[in-house]
Scaffold this motif. Structure first.
Motif, PDB file in Angstrom:
ATOM      1  N   GLY A  35      13.214 -11.053   7.019  1.00  0.00           N
ATOM      2  CA  GLY A  35      14.020  -9.787   6.650  1.00  0.00           C
ATOM      3  C   GLY A  35      13.967  -8.232   6.762  1.00  0.00           C
ATOM      4  N   ARG A  36      12.591  -7.861   7.738  1.00  0.00           N
ATOM      5  CA  ARG A  36      12.063  -6.948   7.449  1.00  0.00           C
ATOM      6  C   ARG A  36      12.749  -5.908   8.555  1.00  0.00           C
ATOM      7  NH1 ARG A  36       5.724  -9.305   8.408  1.00  0.00           N
ATOM      8  NH2 ARG A  36       7.887 -10.514   9.875  1.00  0.00           N
ATOM      9  N   THR A  37      13.026  -4.644   7.782  1.00  0.00           N
ATOM     10  CA  THR A  37      13.367  -4.021   9.846  1.00  0.00           C
ATOM     11  C   THR A  37      12.114  -2.608   9.595  1.00  0.00           C
ATOM     12  OG1 THR A  37      14.696  -2.385   7.665  1.00  0.00           O
ATOM     13  CG2 THR A  37      15.397  -4.348   9.734  1.00  0.00           C
ATOM     14  N   GLN A  38      10.963  -3.158  10.346  1.00  0.00           N
ATOM     15  CA  GLN A  38       9.927  -1.739  10.592  1.00  0.00           C
ATOM     16  C   GLN A  38       9.981  -0.875  11.357  1.00  0.00           C
ATOM     17  OE1 GLN A  38       6.738  -4.496   8.493  1.00  0.00           O
ATOM     18  NE2 GLN A  38       6.692  -4.348   9.926  1.00  0.00           N
ATOM     19  N   ASP A  39       9.142  -0.004  11.287  1.00  0.00           N
ATOM     20  CA  ASP A  39       9.395   1.621  12.667  1.00  0.00           C
ATOM     21  C   ASP A  39       7.289   0.720  13.799  1.00  0.00           C
ATOM     22  OD1 ASP A  39       6.794   2.124  10.671  1.00  0.00           O
ATOM     23  OD2 ASP A  39       7.675   4.002  11.261  1.00  0.00           O
ATOM     24  N   GLY A  40       7.356  -0.731  13.585  1.00  0.00           N
ATOM     25  CA  GLY A  40       6.326  -0.953  14.361  1.00  0.00           C
ATOM     26  C   GLY A  40       5.378  -0.446  13.985  1.00  0.00           C
ATOM     27  N   ARG A  41       5.108  -0.097  12.288  1.00  0.00           N
ATOM     28  CA  ARG A  41       3.583  -0.039  11.723  1.00  0.00           C
ATOM     29  C   ARG A  41       3.861  -0.619  10.958  1.00  0.00           C
ATOM     30  NH1 ARG A  41       5.005   4.944  13.022  1.00  0.00           N
ATOM     31  NH2 ARG A  41       4.354   6.671  14.700  1.00  0.00           N
ATOM     32  N   PRO A  42       2.727  -1.664  10.722  1.00  0.00           N
ATOM     33  CA  PRO A  42       3.118  -2.645   9.442  1.00  0.00           C
ATOM     34  C   PRO A  42       2.589  -2.548   8.521  1.00  0.00           C
ATOM     35  CG  PRO A  42       2.081  -3.764  11.785  1.00  0.00           C
ATOM     36  CD  PRO A  42       2.020  -2.427  11.957  1.00  0.00           C
ATOM     37  N   ASP A  43       3.569  -2.583   7.604  1.00  0.00           N
ATOM     38  CA  ASP A  43       2.958  -2.120   6.015  1.00  0.00           C
ATOM     39  C   ASP A  43       1.657  -2.515   5.728  1.00  0.00           C
ATOM     40  OD1 ASP A  43       4.973  -1.202   4.930  1.00  0.00           O
ATOM     41  OD2 ASP A  43       6.977  -2.821   4.446  1.00  0.00           O
ATOM     42  N   PRO A  44       0.088  -1.568   4.905  1.00  0.00           N
ATOM     43  CA  PRO A  44      -1.040  -2.440   4.399  1.00  0.00           C
ATOM     44  C   PRO A  44      -0.983  -4.184   3.691  1.00  0.00           C
ATOM     45  CG  PRO A  44      -0.562   0.089   4.285  1.00  0.00           C
ATOM     46  CD  PRO A  44       0.888  -0.830   4.465  1.00  0.00           C
TER      47      PRO A  44
END
Length: 873
Positions: A345-354
């Motif tokens: 269920g994630r929609t990221q910009d290719g940079r994972p959250d810390p």
């Protein structure tokens, strides 16, 4: 020197502007379109699908529209609307453009209440000059970016410093209206509020109040009938923020409006595409059914970044905007929308959250769900469904792992539409809108739109943009390319050309693509794709052809090609060493030919004026495939536009009698295929008597339940099995492309088969087996031709006895009793045999060309009457 020609290099804009003037057909209607800014996705890419469908989409000159740092020329835009709305059938208008000067301008303007009221009231006047015109408007709630980096340069300058605290304060204010804040939350709200200078707070939130007042006035105009349908978009939204708070206000205010009048939903950039789709669907009185499928895991429950609701809720709203509805069964749907969600269920910009325990990188490596989603794509395409794909796993670019899989499996240009740009709802809305309009387009036209999304969303956004940023001498260029822009253009252009060579090689001409940056920032790229004149854009293909890019493949008999050209020379590039063809130039007698060379010259001494050529395949489908790769001319511009009149479309289904078996020469020399001319069997001759175009599925030796020479029990492919296939095949165990019946409807299907079932001297079919088999054949034909007259003709030669005719008539009667009102039976030998001995080639079975003409003449009036009964004549 003769050169192969099938590609014309034009910019996309020029192609779009000139499409309706090239002589294809009179425009279906006129749609006035005012975008919300001057980006390619907002303007020409949204208009492309309706233009390809044949609509005249008129749009203001781009210099009038707003951009990133410029407001639209509001006075000039109003003059343009007033001058062009009189003849429009529908209008799709961004009220942000006509009131504020554009999308970005709506967030940064300093207009007074009086100025905004005057402009808003002018919206009421649009329909006064053309009351019949349907007016569809879209506008935006001001977004609430989470911080200065998310805001970019699209908010007031102070947002770079105070944006994060503005966002957090607005979220707590929004939350306080829903429930009581905790002591810690109340304290945090006071801290955020005190950190923002009062002047900045007032400027930001006073503008929001003025905009909300404008929106409510527009909603009043909907209830008064001045606007037919209005959409308000929540751009760059979050579950708690100022945008969400205002949306709750508008939801309450909208209670007086009907569902088919007003929509408030997440998104904005996709709305022009969706409302243009709605305009077309309403003009054509269509409501398509869409089946929505998600990747495994969270799927439709995903709440994407920049949104405050589930992605499934957003898609249901987009369906309503487009004038479509959801369908649970993919087989009953007109379109299948596949949504590539991340299983978690994630929609990221290719940079994972810390601190992410399962980091999600857009590095091209398959992740949980990649293989499963590929299976879903394959399954739907194998089921011959029209498939659109919304790629939302990553924000601001395609999912590299998925795209590499689609490329490896040759599926990229099997889709109807694709989108993977910017936010999740931008992608779902754009893919849905283009997908719905693509239902009236051929695959080449879909590919023309697909390639732009692949280059932008996959090539640029997901890959090259990051590499470009790494070349910047300073981070300031991310917000303004300035003097670095020529270098950025050169870098991006070369990168995209290399990307296309490696990933989109099947699409011709991409080595000539060019790049620009319309907003002078790297986030928005403009990619100009050479517009190719595909094989079937200027050339008329008749019969069943599989068209891909710049070649067309046929695997049925009597397929034919028409074209118009100028100049003294013409040749053809055809990959087919086995089949016989015939060609005629300017109506001369047909010459027989085989294509033994890569390029076969047909004429070199024609006059310099205009000419027409007809090229016909004489050999039936089982002889193999013919791959047509283009005509050959002396000069690039010798291929001319061919405008053909509307004709009846007839389809013929049968055996060697329809394939023209032995009608060329009844001499056993060479191969069997040397002795037939499919185009002179009774089907094509009847079609020409009726002034119709035609398609022939005639297979020598084939029967209803038993083929010639087939062992008992029957196990081979029969007509009912292969009828849906685009090209002939004897192998029923592999997947076959299904013919695009929806976009190539027949006015009648004429079936003549049964001879081979009765040619085995040792065994004949049982009555019920034959009747059941014939009914199955008709039912298959009916499945793909729901309203079309189906005419069943008695199997021809009397030497097989009368049972074939009686049992065919019995099968037809049973289906008629079951409710098929468009099914007919025509006997050939009712009172006496139709054919005499001299009408056959010498075997008492296969008619000569003259014998086929006799059959066609016998059927002519009977078929005419049936066509007239159904309003076809």
């Amino acid at each position: 020197m003769i050169k192969l020609f099938f590609i014309t290099m034009l910019t996309v804009n020029l192609f779009l502007m000139s499409f309706c003037s090239l002589g294809y057909a009179k425009a279906k209607g006129t749609i006035l379109f005012v975008p919300h800014d001057n980006r390619p996705t907002s303007c020409e890419q949204s208009a492309e699908a309706p233009e390809l469908l044949g609509y005249n989409v008129i749009m203001p000159p781009k210099e009038m529209l707003g951009g990133l740092h410029t407001k639209g020329d509001i006075d000039a835009l109003w003059d343009w609307v007033n001058n062009n709305s009189k003849e429009a059938d529908a209008a799709v208008i961004s009220t942000d453009t006509l009131i504020y000067g554009g999308l970005v301008a709506s967030r940064k303007h300093d207009y007074t209440d009086k100025e905004l009221r005057q402009r808003t009231e002018r919206i009421k006047s649009i329909k006064k000059t053309n009351p019949k015109m349907k007016l569809y408007t879209f506008s935006s709630l001001m977004r609430t970016p989470k911080d200065g980096a998310a805001a970019g340069v699209e908010e007031p300058d102070y947002y770079q410093v105070h944006g994060e605290n503005i966002f957090k304060a607005s979220a707590l204010v929004d939350k306080s209206e829903i429930r009581k804040l905790s002591r810690e939350e109340a304290k945090a709200l006071g801290g955020y509020r005190n950190s923002i200078p009062q002047k900045i707070w007032n400027d930001y939130f006073d503008r929001r109040k003025r905009n909300i007042t404008v929106t409510k006035r527009l909603m009043d105009y909907v209830s008064e009938g001045a606007i037919d349908y209005m959409v308000v978009g929540k751009d760059d939204n979050a579950p708690y923020c100022a945008t969400h708070q205002e949306a709750r206000q508008l939801t309450k205010y909208a209670r007086k409006l009907k569902q088919d009048q007003f929509m408030l939903s997440t998104g904005i950039d996709e709305y022009s595409m969706l409302l243009l789709t709605r305009a077309v669907n309403k003009l054509e009185n269509k409501q398509y059914k869409v089946n929505v499928q998600y990747n495994v895991g969270m799927g439709g429950e995903t709440v994407p970044a920049f949104s405050d609701v589930r992605i499934h809720d957003s898609i249901m709203a987009e369906l309503a905007m487009a004038g479509a509805k959801e369908e649970a069964s993919p087989d009953a749907a007109d379109l299948v929308l596949l949504v590539n969600t991340d299983p978690n269920g994630r929609t990221q910009d290719g940079r994972p959250d810390p601190g992410d325990a399962d980091p999600m990188y857009n590095d091209g490596n398959p992740r949980l769900g990649t293989w499963e989603f590929l299976r879903i794509v394959k399954e739907n395409l194998a089921g011959n469904r029209k498939v659109s794909l919304a790629d939302v796993a990553f924000a601001n670019g395609s999912d590299n792992a998925l795209m590499h899989m689609l490329h490896k499996n040759h599926l990229l240009f099997k889709l109807r539409s694709y989108s993977g740009w910017n936010t999740a709802t931008n992608s779902t809305g754009f893919a849905l809108g283009q997908g719905l309009l693509s239902l009236g387009l051929n695959q080449n036209q879909c590919n023309q739109m697909l390639v732009k999304r692949y280059l932008d969303d996959w090539g640029y956004q997901a890959n090259i943009r990051e590499k470009l940023a790494q070349t910047f001498p300073s981070s300031k260029y991310y917000f303004d390319l300035a003097e670095y822009e020529p270098t950025a253009i050169e870098f991006t252009q070369k990168g995209l050309q290399d990307f296309a060579r490696n990933n989109l090689s099947e699409y011709p001409g991409l080595d000539k693509l060019t790049v620009n940056f319309p907003w002078h920032i790297p986030f928005i790229g403009g990619i100009n794709v050479p517009a190719n004149t595909f094989i079937n854009d200027k050339i008329a293909l008749h019969g069943r052809w599989a068209v891909e890019m710049n070649q067309a493949t046929c695997g049925q008999g009597a397929a034919y090609i028409r074209a118009k050209f100028k100049g003294p020379k013409i040749g053809v590039k055809m990959d087919d060493k086995n089949c016989w063809w015939r060609y005629s130039i300017d109506g001369t007698q047909f010459d027989r030919i085989k294509f033994t060379d890569d390029v076969t010259v047909l004429a070199t001494d024609l006059g310099s004026g205009e000419h027409k050529i007809t090229l016909v395949r004489s050999t039936e489908g089982e002889a193999g495939l013919s791959i047509f790769k283009g005509f050959v001319f002396d000069k690039e511009d010798d291929l001319l536009e061919l405008v053909e009149p509307e004709r009846l479309q007839l389809e013929f289904v049968g055996d060697s009698i329809l394939a023209g078996g032995f009608n060329e020469k009844y001499i056993y020399s060479g191969t069997y295929y040397d002795m037939e001319d499919n185009d002179m069997s009774f089907g094509p001759q009847l079609a020409r008597m009726l002034g119709a175009d035609y398609s022939v599925l005639g297979k020598s030796g084939e029967g209803v339940v038993h083929n010639y020479g087939e062992t008992w029990p029957s196990h081979e492919v029969h007509t009912a099995d292969r009828y849906p296939w685009t090209c002939y095949s004897f192998n029923g165990e592999v997947e076959h492309p299904v013919w695009d019946f929806a976009n190539h409807p027949s006015d009648a299907v004429i079936i003549s088969i049964g001879t081979n079932d009765f040619t085995d001297p040792n065994r004949k079919p049982e009555e019920q087996d034959f009747i059941d088999g014939y009914k199955r054949l008709v039912q298959v034909v009916r499945k793909y031709n729901p309203q079309t007259p189906i005419i069943c003709v008695e199997a021809l030669p009397t030497m097989i006895g009368p049972r074939a005719g009686r049992w065919t008539a019995a099968a037809v009667k049973e289906l008629q009793r079951q409710g098929d009102k468009a099914l007919y039976y025509i006997p050939l030998n009712k009172d006496k045999p139709l054919m005499d001995d001299e009408d056959y080639v010498g075997d008492g079975t296969h008619p000569s060309k003259e014998g086929s003409q006799k059959i066609a003449l016998f059927l002519l009036d009977k078929v005419k009457n049936i066509l007239a009964e159904h309003g076809k004549l």
